[in-house]
Write a protein that holds these residues in place. Structure first.
Motif, PDB file in Angstrom:
ATOM      1  N   TYR A   1      50.528 -25.660-113.530  1.00  0.00           N
ATOM      2  CA  TYR A   1      49.742 -24.460-113.802  1.00  0.00           C
ATOM      3  C   TYR A   1      50.338 -23.597-114.918  1.00  0.00           C
ATOM      4  O   TYR A   1      49.614 -22.891-115.606  1.00  0.00           O
ATOM      5  CB  TYR A   1      49.575 -23.611-112.540  1.00  0.00           C
ATOM      6  CG  TYR A   1      48.724 -24.251-111.446  1.00  0.00           C
ATOM      7  CD1 TYR A   1      48.078 -25.465-111.644  1.00  0.00           C
ATOM      8  CD2 TYR A   1      48.575 -23.637-110.214  1.00  0.00           C
ATOM      9  CE1 TYR A   1      47.316 -26.037-110.639  1.00  0.00           C
ATOM     10  CE2 TYR A   1      47.806 -24.201-109.201  1.00  0.00           C
ATOM     11  CZ  TYR A   1      47.187 -25.414-109.425  1.00  0.00           C
ATOM     12  OH  TYR A   1      46.435 -25.978-108.428  1.00  0.00           O
TER      13      TYR A   1
ATOM     14  N   THR B   1      49.300 -22.921 -97.817  1.00  0.00           N
ATOM     15  CA  THR B   1      48.381 -24.030 -97.537  1.00  0.00           C
ATOM     16  C   THR B   1      49.111 -25.207 -96.895  1.00  0.00           C
ATOM     17  O   THR B   1      48.678 -25.763 -95.880  1.00  0.00           O
ATOM     18  CB  THR B   1      47.740 -24.499 -98.869  1.00  0.00           C
ATOM     19  OG1 THR B   1      47.146 -23.377 -99.504  1.00  0.00           O
ATOM     20  CG2 THR B   1      46.720 -25.579 -98.647  1.00  0.00           C
TER      21      THR B   1
ATOM     22  N   HIS C   1      58.947 -16.402-102.790  1.00  0.00           N
ATOM     23  CA  HIS C   1      58.232 -15.805-101.640  1.00  0.00           C
ATOM     24  C   HIS C   1      58.294 -16.763-100.445  1.00  0.00           C
ATOM     25  O   HIS C   1      58.629 -17.941-100.586  1.00  0.00           O
ATOM     26  CB  HIS C   1      56.770 -15.533-102.017  1.00  0.00           C
ATOM     27  CG  HIS C   1      55.985 -16.793-102.228  1.00  0.00           C
ATOM     28  ND1 HIS C   1      55.060 -17.263-101.334  1.00  0.00           N
ATOM     29  CD2 HIS C   1      56.036 -17.710-103.222  1.00  0.00           C
ATOM     30  CE1 HIS C   1      54.565 -18.397-101.778  1.00  0.00           C
ATOM     31  NE2 HIS C   1      55.142 -18.685-102.916  1.00  0.00           N
TER      32      HIS C   1
ATOM     33  N   TYR D   1      63.212 -30.836-102.651  1.00  0.00           N
ATOM     34  CA  TYR D   1      63.022 -31.517-103.944  1.00  0.00           C
ATOM     35  C   TYR D   1      63.900 -30.932-105.041  1.00  0.00           C
ATOM     36  O   TYR D   1      64.095 -31.545-106.090  1.00  0.00           O
ATOM     37  CB  TYR D   1      61.540 -31.492-104.363  1.00  0.00           C
ATOM     38  CG  TYR D   1      61.056 -30.165-104.878  1.00  0.00           C
ATOM     39  CD1 TYR D   1      61.077 -29.860-106.237  1.00  0.00           C
ATOM     40  CD2 TYR D   1      60.572 -29.191-104.005  1.00  0.00           C
ATOM     41  CE1 TYR D   1      60.642 -28.632-106.701  1.00  0.00           C
ATOM     42  CE2 TYR D   1      60.141 -27.961-104.473  1.00  0.00           C
ATOM     43  CZ  TYR D   1      60.176 -27.682-105.815  1.00  0.00           C
ATOM     44  OH  TYR D   1      59.755 -26.457-106.277  1.00  0.00           O
TER      45      TYR D   1
ATOM     46  N   LYS E   1      63.788 -23.037 -96.784  1.00  0.00           N
ATOM     47  CA  LYS E   1      62.405 -23.466 -96.518  1.00  0.00           C
ATOM     48  C   LYS E   1      62.405 -24.762 -95.713  1.00  0.00           C
ATOM     49  O   LYS E   1      61.588 -24.947 -94.805  1.00  0.00           O
ATOM     50  CB  LYS E   1      61.618 -23.630 -97.825  1.00  0.00           C
ATOM     51  CG  LYS E   1      61.287 -22.291 -98.491  1.00  0.00           C
ATOM     52  CD  LYS E   1      60.362 -22.442 -99.690  1.00  0.00           C
ATOM     53  CE  LYS E   1      60.080 -21.074-100.306  1.00  0.00           C
ATOM     54  NZ  LYS E   1      59.185 -21.127-101.462  1.00  0.00           N
TER      55      LYS E   1
HETATM   56  N1  LIG Z   1      41.788 -27.209-103.255  1.00  0.00           N
HETATM   57  C1  LIG Z   1      41.613 -25.969-102.800  1.00  0.00           C
HETATM   58  O1  LIG Z   1      40.523 -25.539-102.402  1.00  0.00           O
HETATM   59  C2  LIG Z   1      42.799 -25.057-102.755  1.00  0.00           C
HETATM   60  C3  LIG Z   1      42.729 -23.826-102.076  1.00  0.00           C
HETATM   61  C4  LIG Z   1      43.898 -23.053-101.988  1.00  0.00           C
HETATM   62  C5  LIG Z   1      45.083 -23.482-102.582  1.00  0.00           C
HETATM   63  N2  LIG Z   1      45.082 -24.671-103.271  1.00  0.00           N
HETATM   64  C6  LIG Z   1      46.301 -25.185-103.913  1.00  0.00           C
HETATM   65  O2  LIG Z   1      47.308 -25.295-102.921  1.00  0.00           O
HETATM   66  C7  LIG Z   1      48.589 -25.186-103.542  1.00  0.00           C
HETATM   67  C8  LIG Z   1      49.433 -24.191-102.763  1.00  0.00           C
HETATM   68  O3  LIG Z   1      48.845 -22.900-102.883  1.00  0.00           O
HETATM   69  P1  LIG Z   1      49.304 -21.706-101.928  1.00  0.00           P
HETATM   70  O4  LIG Z   1      48.424 -20.545-102.208  1.00  0.00           O
HETATM   71  O5  LIG Z   1      49.428 -22.213-100.548  1.00  0.00           O
HETATM   72  O6  LIG Z   1      50.731 -21.321-102.524  1.00  0.00           O
HETATM   73  P2  LIG Z   1      52.150 -21.457-101.830  1.00  0.00           P
HETATM   74  O7  LIG Z   1      52.381 -22.890-101.521  1.00  0.00           O
HETATM   75  O8  LIG Z   1      52.286 -20.455-100.743  1.00  0.00           O
HETATM   76  O9  LIG Z   1      53.104 -20.979-103.002  1.00  0.00           O
HETATM   77  C9  LIG Z   1      53.304 -21.772-104.094  1.00  0.00           C
HETATM   78  C10 LIG Z   1      54.559 -22.651-103.874  1.00  0.00           C
HETATM   79  O10 LIG Z   1      54.490 -23.732-104.751  1.00  0.00           O
HETATM   80  C11 LIG Z   1      55.791 -24.157-105.065  1.00  0.00           C
HETATM   81  N3  LIG Z   1      55.917 -24.307-106.521  1.00  0.00           N
HETATM   82  C12 LIG Z   1      55.753 -23.370-107.452  1.00  0.00           C
HETATM   83  N4  LIG Z   1      55.932 -23.891-108.682  1.00  0.00           N
HETATM   84  C13 LIG Z   1      56.208 -25.201-108.497  1.00  0.00           C
HETATM   85  C14 LIG Z   1      56.493 -26.277-109.376  1.00  0.00           C
HETATM   86  N5  LIG Z   1      56.500 -26.110-110.707  1.00  0.00           N
HETATM   87  N6  LIG Z   1      56.745 -27.490-108.835  1.00  0.00           N
HETATM   88  C15 LIG Z   1      56.731 -27.658-107.488  1.00  0.00           C
HETATM   89  N7  LIG Z   1      56.470 -26.676-106.609  1.00  0.00           N
HETATM   90  C16 LIG Z   1      56.201 -25.466-107.120  1.00  0.00           C
HETATM   91  C17 LIG Z   1      56.759 -23.090-104.552  1.00  0.00           C
HETATM   92  O11 LIG Z   1      57.295 -23.596-103.333  1.00  0.00           O
HETATM   93  P3  LIG Z   1      58.773 -24.241-103.285  1.00  0.00           P
HETATM   94  O12 LIG Z   1      59.713 -23.081-103.200  1.00  0.00           O
HETATM   95  O13 LIG Z   1      58.731 -25.104-102.082  1.00  0.00           O
HETATM   96  O14 LIG Z   1      58.920 -24.963-104.574  1.00  0.00           O
HETATM   97  C18 LIG Z   1      55.858 -21.934-104.242  1.00  0.00           C
HETATM   98  O15 LIG Z   1      56.335 -21.172-103.168  1.00  0.00           O
HETATM   99  C19 LIG Z   1      48.330 -24.786-104.987  1.00  0.00           C
HETATM  100  O16 LIG Z   1      48.419 -25.944-105.803  1.00  0.00           O
HETATM  101  C20 LIG Z   1      46.914 -24.268-104.955  1.00  0.00           C
HETATM  102  O17 LIG Z   1      46.271 -24.358-106.200  1.00  0.00           O
HETATM  103  C21 LIG Z   1      43.978 -25.457-103.351  1.00  0.00           C
END
Ligand SMILES: NC(=O)c1ccc[n+]([C@@H]2O[C@H](COP(=O)([O-])OP(=O)(O)OC[C@H]3O[C@@H](n4cnc5c(N)ncnc54)[C@H](OP(=O)(O)O)[C@@H]3O)[C@@H](O)[C@H]2O)c1
Length: 337
Positions: A254, A163, A329, A203, A187
């Protein structure tokens, strides 16, 4: 011998970080095409999106605005699927669709279960990756919620993810100066070199507040937040007058079975006349097709870098899903069956 339908069931409500024991592999018979009623489809799932918010759906949250996965039922997940048999007049066997499915190989979709037909020129990886709902989330969160103006200073957390990487590049295309926050040097270098962001903050090894002070001496116009917690706090402290914060996700919380702390100083938002708005990609469902067309144009013009991390194997689904939370990933995490 009758073919079996493998399913991954949610066996218990996870506490803290996910564990393999939270899930159980189960086998049921594959539903017979002859058992379908009018309007039903028999789907064979070919690919699942691993979406962090599925972790929230695993909690018992009866009053929440999100679904709760019942115990001993397959884990809900966005899917790319093939129609095996159809009792809908507009869909025939062999069609490929995206849908809201669950962790099983075969699934009967009821008459009112929405599916989106894929055209022949779009693969499952594209449909669930760079044109999928995460990409749309980045697009709408940036364009409709954060509303960046040329010259704005924009900061995106979770910037190397599915995202965040789209949100950050949409802001760059709008003529903004964009800073991504992500975990690890690889990254960060992808964000600078492939996504062509102006700067990236690691970070895990850098002090985010100090780096934001160096990189945004006059403050931040837009903060697109995927993470919450300390990163959100650091950005709030540097928001400019009339700044906009788009709250997309709170992944830092989460795995903690409770909400992550919000900003400590809400007076900062009041004095800054800062808008902080949550949103869901579904809020913009009526405009998804137009947004996909815009994304396709930008991709064809070489303006958007993207990557998909496709893992293989139904047996490894829980392990694949868990990689979301350790950052191992790269880009959109997809599980191919
Ligand atoms: N509002 C909406 O409609 C909507 C829709 C889709 C997704 N989202 C939200 O968008 C966000 C990203 O989702 P995505 O599917 O695109 O996943 P993503 O960013 O591809 O993967 C998750 C990434 O989050 C980081 N992460 C994991 N645990 C963490 C932590 N404790 N603290 C900080 N960073 C952490 C990691 O990146 P690093 O290696 O960089 O730490 C991980 O690669 C999520 O919060 C998701 O719920 C919201």
């Amino acid at each position: 011998m009758m073919e079996s339908n493998r399913q991954w069931l949610l066996r218990r409500r996870p506490v803290g970080a996910l564990s393999a024991d939270d899930f159980g592999l189960h086998r049921t018979p594959v539903p017979a095409p002859s058992s379908l009623r009018d309007g039903e489809l028999l789907l064979r799932h070919r690919m699942f999106v691993c979406a962090p918010t599925m972790r929230n759906w695993m909690q018992d949250s009866p009053n929440a605005l999100h679904p709760t996965i019942p115990l001993n039922q397959p884990v809900l997940a966005p899917a790319g699927s093939e129609v095996i048999a159809s009792r809908r007049p507009d869909l025939s066997a062999g069609a490929r669709v995206t849908t809201f499915g669950s962790w099983q190989e075969y699934q009967v979709a009821g008459a009112d279960h929405p599916v989106t037909l894929l055209s022949d020129d779009v693969s499952f990886v594209e449909a669930l990756g760079v044109l999928g709902f995460n990409a749309l989330t980045g697009y709408f969160g940036m364009m409709r919620v954060a509303r960046p103006q040329p010259g704005d200073v924009v900061v995106v957390s979770g910037a190397a993810g599915s995202t965040g990487s789209i949100a950050a590049q949409v802001a760059r295309i709008q003529g903004c100066r964009v800073i991504g926050v992500a975990g690890g040097p690889a990254k960060c270098s992808w964000l600078r070199n492939e996504c062509r962001l102006d700067a990236a903050i690691d970070y895990r090894s850098e002090d985010v507040s100090r780096r934001l002070a160096q990189l945004c001496p006059d403050g931040i116009d837009v903060f697109f937040d995927n993470v919450g917690g300390d990163v959100l706090q650091a950005a709030v402290a540097r928001m400019k007058k009339f700044g906009r914060i788009a709250l997309c996700g709170q992944i830092a919380g989460y795995d903690s079975n409770g909400p992550v702390a919000g900003p400590r100083d809400m007076m900062r938002l009041i004095y800054g006349s800062v808008t902080m708005q949550g949103f869901l990609v579904g809020d913009y469902a009526g405009d998804w097709n137009a947004a996909r067309e815009q994304l396709r144009e930008w991709i064809a013009a070489g303006l958007i870098a993207h990557r998909e991390d496709v893992r293989h194997g139904f047996e490894d689904l829980p392990q694949t899903f868990m990689s979301l939370f350790d950052g191992s990933h790269q880009g959109t995490l997809l599980a191919a069956l």
